[in-house]
Design a protein around this motif. Structure first.
Motif, short mmCIF file in Angstrom:
data_model
loop_
_atom_site.label_atom_id
_atom_site.label_comp_id
_atom_site.label_asym_id
_atom_site.label_seq_id
_atom_site.Cartn_x
_atom_site.Cartn_y
_atom_site.Cartn_z
N PRO A 134 89.43 -49.95 -17.10
CA PRO A 134 88.74 -49.27 -18.18
C PRO A 134 89.74 -48.48 -19.02
O PRO A 134 90.64 -47.85 -18.47
N LYS A 156 90.31 -53.60 -23.60
CA LYS A 156 89.66 -54.92 -23.50
C LYS A 156 88.76 -55.20 -24.69
O LYS A 156 88.79 -56.28 -25.26
N THR A 199 80.49 -58.20 -21.16
CA THR A 199 79.37 -57.90 -20.25
C THR A 199 78.92 -56.44 -20.37
O THR A 199 77.73 -56.16 -20.34
N GLY A 200 79.88 -55.52 -20.54
CA GLY A 200 79.52 -54.10 -20.68
C GLY A 200 78.64 -53.88 -21.91
O GLY A 200 77.63 -53.17 -21.86
N LEU A 226 75.16 -55.27 -21.34
CA LEU A 226 74.38 -54.39 -20.47
C LEU A 226 73.94 -53.12 -21.21
O LEU A 226 72.79 -52.70 -21.11
N ARG A 227 74.88 -52.52 -21.96
CA ARG A 227 74.53 -51.30 -22.71
C ARG A 227 73.45 -51.58 -23.74
O ARG A 227 72.58 -50.75 -24.00
N GLU A 258 79.04 -47.50 -11.41
CA GLU A 258 78.96 -48.51 -10.33
C GLU A 258 78.83 -49.89 -10.96
O GLU A 258 78.33 -50.03 -12.07
N VAL A 306 77.03 -53.43 -11.51
CA VAL A 306 75.65 -53.90 -11.40
C VAL A 306 75.67 -55.16 -10.52
O VAL A 306 76.72 -55.77 -10.33
N GLY A 315 85.17 -58.27 -19.32
CA GLY A 315 84.37 -57.48 -18.37
C GLY A 315 83.95 -58.27 -17.14
O GLY A 315 83.26 -57.76 -16.27
N MET A 316 84.39 -59.48 -17.07
CA MET A 316 83.96 -60.38 -15.99
C MET A 316 85.07 -61.39 -15.74
O MET A 316 85.60 -61.92 -16.72
N ARG A 374 84.71 -59.08 -12.13
CA ARG A 374 85.17 -57.78 -11.65
C ARG A 374 85.34 -57.76 -10.14
O ARG A 374 85.84 -56.77 -9.59
N GLN A 406 82.53 -62.58 -7.88
CA GLN A 406 82.17 -62.95 -9.25
C GLN A 406 83.12 -64.03 -9.78
O GLN A 406 82.70 -64.95 -10.48
N ARG A 412 79.74 -42.08 -24.51
CA ARG A 412 79.29 -43.09 -23.55
C ARG A 412 78.96 -42.39 -22.25
O ARG A 412 79.73 -41.56 -21.78
N ARG A 458 85.53 -45.34 -11.80
CA ARG A 458 85.68 -46.68 -12.38
C ARG A 458 87.10 -47.19 -12.17
O ARG A 458 87.31 -48.38 -11.88
P1 ADP Z 1 84.97 -50.41 -18.72
O1 ADP Z 1 85.85 -51.56 -18.44
O2 ADP Z 1 85.56 -49.42 -19.67
O3 ADP Z 1 84.42 -49.74 -17.49
P2 ADP Z 1 82.75 -52.15 -19.64
O4 ADP Z 1 82.06 -51.95 -20.94
O5 ADP Z 1 83.47 -53.42 -19.42
O6 ADP Z 1 83.70 -50.89 -19.56
O7 ADP Z 1 81.72 -51.96 -18.43
C1 ADP Z 1 80.88 -50.84 -18.35
C2 ADP Z 1 80.00 -50.90 -17.11
O8 ADP Z 1 79.16 -52.08 -17.14
C3 ADP Z 1 80.72 -51.00 -15.76
O9 ADP Z 1 81.14 -49.74 -15.29
C4 ADP Z 1 79.62 -51.62 -14.89
O10 ADP Z 1 78.65 -50.65 -14.54
C5 ADP Z 1 78.95 -52.60 -15.83
N1 ADP Z 1 79.55 -53.96 -15.75
C6 ADP Z 1 80.19 -54.62 -16.76
N2 ADP Z 1 80.61 -55.82 -16.36
C7 ADP Z 1 80.26 -55.94 -15.06
C8 ADP Z 1 80.44 -56.94 -14.06
N3 ADP Z 1 81.09 -58.08 -14.31
N4 ADP Z 1 79.92 -56.72 -12.81
C9 ADP Z 1 79.28 -55.61 -12.54
N5 ADP Z 1 79.09 -54.59 -13.41
C10 ADP Z 1 79.57 -54.75 -14.66
#
Ligand code: ADP
Length: 224
Positions: free
Chosen positions: A9, A13, A31-32, A35-36, A57, A59, A86-87, A89, A93, A134, A145
């Motif tokens: 983080p 990225k 992926t982040g 999800l957001r 954490e 997901v 983001g994937m 992780r 996965q 955030r 993280r």
């Molecule tokens: P960063 O790399 O700064 O933590 P991201 O935006 O990539 O930010 O991810 C933010 C959050 O989204 C992670 O802390 C996690 O909770 C969730 N997340 C993103 N990608 C994954 C993944 N591949 N598996 C599980 N959780 C994920």
């Protein structure tokens, strides 16, 4: 080109993923962000993952794996290239998406690793916290993280190295310089990736040229 990004983080990225996607004209799958976006819309999925996101954490794998599968189907229809940010992780996965990628004929041909030191990452994330609010950018959650990254994400880097698709870039420098180096590396690799099999390629490490020229790594960087 099919690129996936592994980075702690705060390494940039999101910024570099968007740059690569715009430069190559391919979708940026973050992926982040996905999800957001679910959380912001308070979809069922968003409500289910909200608390984990706030605590920093991961997901559950099924959720992100399915998300990437759907995004890959769209990317395939759009021409087949992608930047995945983001994937994976975790090693689980990595295996899960490798299986799906094989089925869809979407296996990554570059794994881009952005390398940076923890103190710098914490500094950047706290600076971002002041601007973006955030939910997971508090110091305690940032440290968590980062710990997760070192424990479960970083070990995957070696796997991509063994597969011959790894490119490592020094992300301690300003975003513009990092971006230029990434695009240069990708342009050089572009004609190779479709024709040179992974087994015949070697990992590329762009972070240690100083050492190769007899310079101690620490002195290659300005102080501070
Ligand atoms: P960063 O790399 O700064 O933590 P991201 O935006 O990539 O930010 O991810 C933010 C959050 O989204 C992670 O802390 C996690 O909770 C969730 N997340 C993103 N990608 C994954 C993944 N591949 N598996 C599980 N959780 C994920």
């Amino acid at each position: 080109m099919r690129v996936l990004m592994i980075a702690p983080p705060g390494a940039g990225k999101g910024t570099q993923g968007a740059l690569i996607a715009a430069h190559l004209g391919i979708p940026h799958i973050a992926t982040g962000d996905l999800l957001r976006d679910h959380v912001a819309r308070q979809s069922d999925l968003g409500q289910a993952v909200q608390e984990r996101l706030t605590r920093g954490e991961l997901v559950p794998d099924e959720i992100v794996v399915e998300m990437v599968r759907e995004a890959w189907l769209d990317a395939k229809a759009a021409g087949g290239g992608y930047v995945l940010d983001g994937m994976p992780r975790t090693m689980d996965q990595a295996r899960a998406i490798h299986r799906i990628a094989r089925e869809l004929d979407m296996i990554a041909n570059v794994a881009l690793h952005l390398k940076a030191e923890d103190d710098e990452l914490v500094r950047r994330l706290l600076a971002r916290a002041a601007l973006e609010h955030r939910a997971d950018d508090t110091e305690e959650v940032i440290r968590h993280r980062l710990a997760l990254y070192h424990d479960v994400t970083h070990p995957i880097v070696d796997w991509y190295g063994e597969r011959g698709i790894l490119v490592t870039v020094d992300a301690m420098r300003p975003a513009e310089q990092v971006g230029r180096e990434i695009l240069t590396a990708l342009e050089v690799m572009r004609p190779l990736v479709d024709f040179v099999p992974e087994e015949a390629r070697r990992p590329i490490d762009l972070t240690s040229l100083g050492a190769a020229f007899g310079e101690a790594e620490a002195s290659a960087r300005p102080p501070g």
